[in-house]
Scaffold this active site. Sequence first.
Site, PDB file in Angstrom:
ATOM      1  N   ARG A  35      45.257  31.261  57.766  1.00 58.58           N
ATOM      2  CA  ARG A  35      44.072  30.475  58.143  1.00 58.58           C
ATOM      3  C   ARG A  35      44.413  29.365  59.138  1.00 58.58           C
ATOM      4  O   ARG A  35      43.586  29.028  59.986  1.00 58.58           O
ATOM      5  CB  ARG A  35      43.418  29.881  56.905  1.00 58.58           C
ATOM      6  CG  ARG A  35      42.632  30.928  56.144  1.00 58.58           C
ATOM      7  CD  ARG A  35      41.856  30.298  55.031  1.00 58.58           C
ATOM      8  NE  ARG A  35      40.892  31.226  54.479  1.00 58.58           N
ATOM      9  CZ  ARG A  35      40.485  31.217  53.221  1.00 58.58           C
ATOM     10  NH1 ARG A  35      40.951  30.324  52.389  1.00 58.58           N
ATOM     11  NH2 ARG A  35      39.606  32.095  52.803  1.00 58.58           N
ATOM     12  N   LYS A 197      33.007  42.296  40.014  1.00 60.76           N
ATOM     13  CA  LYS A 197      31.657  42.256  39.451  1.00 60.76           C
ATOM     14  C   LYS A 197      30.622  42.845  40.381  1.00 60.76           C
ATOM     15  O   LYS A 197      30.602  42.524  41.565  1.00 60.76           O
ATOM     16  CB  LYS A 197      31.278  40.810  39.167  1.00 60.76           C
ATOM     17  CG  LYS A 197      32.009  40.243  37.987  1.00 60.76           C
ATOM     18  CD  LYS A 197      31.398  38.922  37.642  1.00 60.76           C
ATOM     19  CE  LYS A 197      31.872  38.470  36.273  1.00 60.76           C
ATOM     20  NZ  LYS A 197      31.343  37.157  35.952  1.00 60.76           N
ATOM     21  N   GLY A 350      39.239  36.826  51.518  1.00 59.97           N
ATOM     22  CA  GLY A 350      39.585  36.632  50.111  1.00 59.97           C
ATOM     23  C   GLY A 350      40.533  37.691  49.599  1.00 59.97           C
ATOM     24  O   GLY A 350      41.525  38.032  50.240  1.00 59.97           O
ATOM     25  N   GLY A 373      33.530  34.619  50.801  1.00 64.22           N
ATOM     26  CA  GLY A 373      32.118  34.363  50.474  1.00 64.22           C
ATOM     27  C   GLY A 373      31.220  34.460  51.698  1.00 64.22           C
ATOM     28  O   GLY A 373      30.137  35.044  51.644  1.00 64.22           O
TER      29      GLY A 373
HETATM   30  P1  AMP Z   1      35.960  40.359  43.935  1.00 65.86           P
HETATM   31  O1  AMP Z   1      36.237  38.901  44.112  1.00 65.86           O
HETATM   32  O2  AMP Z   1      34.640  40.664  43.304  1.00 65.86           O
HETATM   33  O3  AMP Z   1      36.221  41.157  45.185  1.00 65.86           O
HETATM   34  O4  AMP Z   1      36.985  40.856  42.830  1.00 65.86           O
HETATM   35  C1  AMP Z   1      38.351  40.896  43.046  1.00 65.86           C
HETATM   36  C2  AMP Z   1      39.003  41.064  41.711  1.00 65.86           C
HETATM   37  O5  AMP Z   1      38.563  42.264  41.128  1.00 65.86           O
HETATM   38  C3  AMP Z   1      40.510  41.155  41.777  1.00 65.86           C
HETATM   39  O6  AMP Z   1      41.044  40.000  41.204  1.00 65.86           O
HETATM   40  C4  AMP Z   1      40.828  42.395  40.943  1.00 65.86           C
HETATM   41  O7  AMP Z   1      41.879  42.172  40.028  1.00 65.86           O
HETATM   42  C5  AMP Z   1      39.543  42.632  40.190  1.00 65.86           C
HETATM   43  N1  AMP Z   1      39.375  44.030  39.777  1.00 65.86           N
HETATM   44  C6  AMP Z   1      39.330  45.113  40.563  1.00 65.86           C
HETATM   45  N2  AMP Z   1      39.220  46.233  39.820  1.00 65.86           N
HETATM   46  C7  AMP Z   1      39.176  45.857  38.532  1.00 65.86           C
HETATM   47  C8  AMP Z   1      39.079  46.543  37.295  1.00 65.86           C
HETATM   48  N3  AMP Z   1      38.999  47.879  37.250  1.00 65.86           N
HETATM   49  N4  AMP Z   1      39.055  45.824  36.162  1.00 65.86           N
HETATM   50  C9  AMP Z   1      39.131  44.465  36.197  1.00 65.86           C
HETATM   51  N5  AMP Z   1      39.240  43.759  37.335  1.00 65.86           N
HETATM   52  C10 AMP Z   1      39.269  44.443  38.502  1.00 65.86           C
END
Ligand code: AMP
Length: 394
Positions: A35, A197, A350, A373
Site C-alpha cells: 500500500r 459470509k 483485502g 471494502g
Molecule cells: P471475506 O472477508 O468474506 O472475503 O472472507 C475471507 C475469509 O473467509 C478468510 O479469512 C477465510 O479463512 C474465510 N473462509 C473461506 N472459506 C471458508 C470456509 N469454508 N470456512 C470458514 N471460513 C472460510
Amino acid sequence: MKFINEVDLKGKRVFIRCDFNVPMDENGNITDDTRIKAALPTIQYAIDNKAKVILASHLGRPKGKKNEKYSLRAVAKRLSTLLSRDVVFISDLDDENELKKLEGLDVGDVALLENLRFYPGEEQNSEEFAAKLLKLFDIYVNDAFGVCHRKHASVYALAKLAKVAVAGFLLKKELEYFAKIFEIKEKPFVAVIGGAKISGKLDCLVNLLDKADKILIGGAQAFTFLKALGYETGKSLVEDELIDEALNILNKAKTLNVKLYLPVDFLCSASIDDTVNTCYCTYQEIKKDMMGLDIGPATVKLFEEALSDAKVVVWNGPMGVFEKKEFAHGTNKIAEAIGRLKALSVVGGGDTAEAVIRANQAHNMSYISTGGGASLKLLEGKTLPAVEVLEEKE
Ligand code: AMP
C-alpha cells in the site's frame, strides 16, 4: 472529477490522504508495504512538481485514542527509504509545536501526520476535525481508495471543505479498472466469489447476476447455497437467515441464463483447528460433525474448466481457509488458473489480494486492488461517498 496532474502544485502545501494501513508484526515491523508503494507515484509527482507534501493516513482501529501500537512512525521510516529523502513525522496533531514543523517545509519536502484515527473526529466525520486539518494545506488530494467507501473526516468532510480537492493516481487507477470490467464488451465475463459470509457479498452477487456470464462460488458461502438446495452441510459456516435469498439468487441466475457454479467436493475437518484429521467428500456426503474448509480437487477441475475461456475475470474472496496451508490448496489452484489466462483479471483487495500474493500469482493478474471494502462496493454497483465529493467539486 479532477486529478492531481490538472492543478498547479508549485510552492503549494499539498495534503495527500493516503491509505498506509499496512500489516505489522508484533514488533511493529511492516510485513507488507504494497500500500505504501502504491501511493508513491502520486507522492513523487507532488515532489517533482515542487509541492510541500503533507501525507496523512489511518492505521488499524485505535478507536479515537492514541495508541503507539498503531503509530505511523514506522511508515514514515519506510517512506523515507522508498523516497530516498527525509520524511518529517508530526507525532501529535493536538500539539502546536509539532504542527509548527510543517511551517519549515520547503518545496519538495515531505511530512507525514500521525494516525488520523487517534482522533475521534476522524471516524465521526467531524467538521471540526476537518477544519483543523484544512488549516494545514492549500490543495487536497485523495489517493486513499481503501477508505473511499467510508464517510470519514479526512476523505469526506475535509474534501467538502477544501477549496481545491482532486484525486491521486492510485484512486484513478482503481476506479478505472473497476469501470473497465463492467464496460468491456469481451466475453465471457467470469466472477469468482468466495470468502466467509454470504451476507457481505449478497449485493455483489445480485449486481453481478446482471453482468457476468458465469459466477463461481467458493469459500464458506457455498454452504448456504447447498443448504438452500437441501443438502447436509454439517458444521460448515451457514447463514440460515439468508437461505431464501440464496434460493432467489439461484433462480435469478437460471432466469438470466447466468451459469452459476457451486463446489462439488470439499476438504473437510471436524474443526478449523484440526488440520490433521481431514478428508475429502462430495457435496452430498458432508457428515453432521464435519465442516468444509476448502474446495476439493474435483471442484478445482470444474472451476478451471469454467475459467478456461474467460476474457474478463473478477475475483473476490478465497475458496477456503487459505490462511492455513492445509486449507489453501483450492485458493492457490484458482489463483494459478486465473493467472494463466490471457484475460483482464481484477482481484479485490483485502484477503483475496493476500491470497494471490501467497499463491505467488500477483505478477500474473491485470490488477490487484488495494481496497477490500471499497472494491466490494464497486462490485455491488454502488458509488463511493468520498469519490462523490470529489465529483461534486467544480
Ligand atoms: P471475506 O472477508 O468474506 O472475503 O472472507 C475471507 C475469509 O473467509 C478468510 O479469512 C477465510 O479463512 C474465510 N473462509 C473461506 N472459506 C471458508 C470456509 N469454508 N470456512 C470458514 N471460513 C472460510
